[in-house]
Scaffold this active site. Structure first.
Site: not given
Ligand code: CO
Length: 164
Positions: A46, A51, A90-91, A132-133, A136
């Site tokens: 995701g 991001q 997380c990226l 989670h997204e 963000h």
């Molecule tokens: Co993340």
């Protein structure tokens, strides 16, 4: 379509709540496509617009075994239920993994790229990824929710056990 650089923590764009999308135009379609290309390149499940340095309420996640792509524009959480602890990464936090408690069920409302409003229910890891997204988009990062950090060694051991 393009692969974008993933913004890593700390960064203002990651900790600032995103603006609502007011019109689904070419810019938003390109953003969705860029998110997809970037997620695939970085091997994520995701990714959210901040991001890739865009402060708009747009995110995508892969759902289920089929890894279907869910596109969310202006998503809101309608309902949650239950609680489950599982490991997240997380990226924007390379190398950081930790146990995070999330609802085990979520119902969301969002817009797709055609501008259609949809509702979606999800459970387990899908619910986790969606929440989670959406976090963000509210400027909330998963490190603030980690109950216990999971080390690289622990992760390796878990994967090894799964393969046995
Ligand atoms: Co993340």
């Amino acid at each position: 379509m393009a692969i974008k650089k993933v913004i890593e923590n700390p960064a203002n764009v990651l900790s600032t709540p995103c603006a609502e999308v007011t019109e689904i135009n070419d810019e938003i379609i390109t953003l969705l496509d860029d998110l997809y290309d970037t997620m695939v390149e970085y091997d994520g499940v995701g990714i959210a617009a901040p991001q890739i340095d865009v402060g708009l309420r747009v995110a995508i996640v892969e759902l289920g075994e089929e890894r279907d792509i869910l596109e969310m524009i202006n998503p809101t959480v309608v309902e949650t239920d239950g609680a489950e602890v599982d490991i997240e990464g997380c990226l924007s936090f390379p190398g950081l993994y930790g146990e995070v408690e999330r609802p085990s069920y979520v119902k969301i409302e969002a817009c797709d790229r055609e501008g259609r409003v949809y509702e979606l229910e999800a459970g387990g890891f899908d619910a986790r990824a969606i929440l989670h997204e959406i976090d963000h988009l509210d400027g909330v990062l998963f490190d603030s929710k980690i109950k216990r950090i999971v080390t690289a060694e622990e992760l390796e051991e878990m994967y090894a056990e799964e393969e046995e």
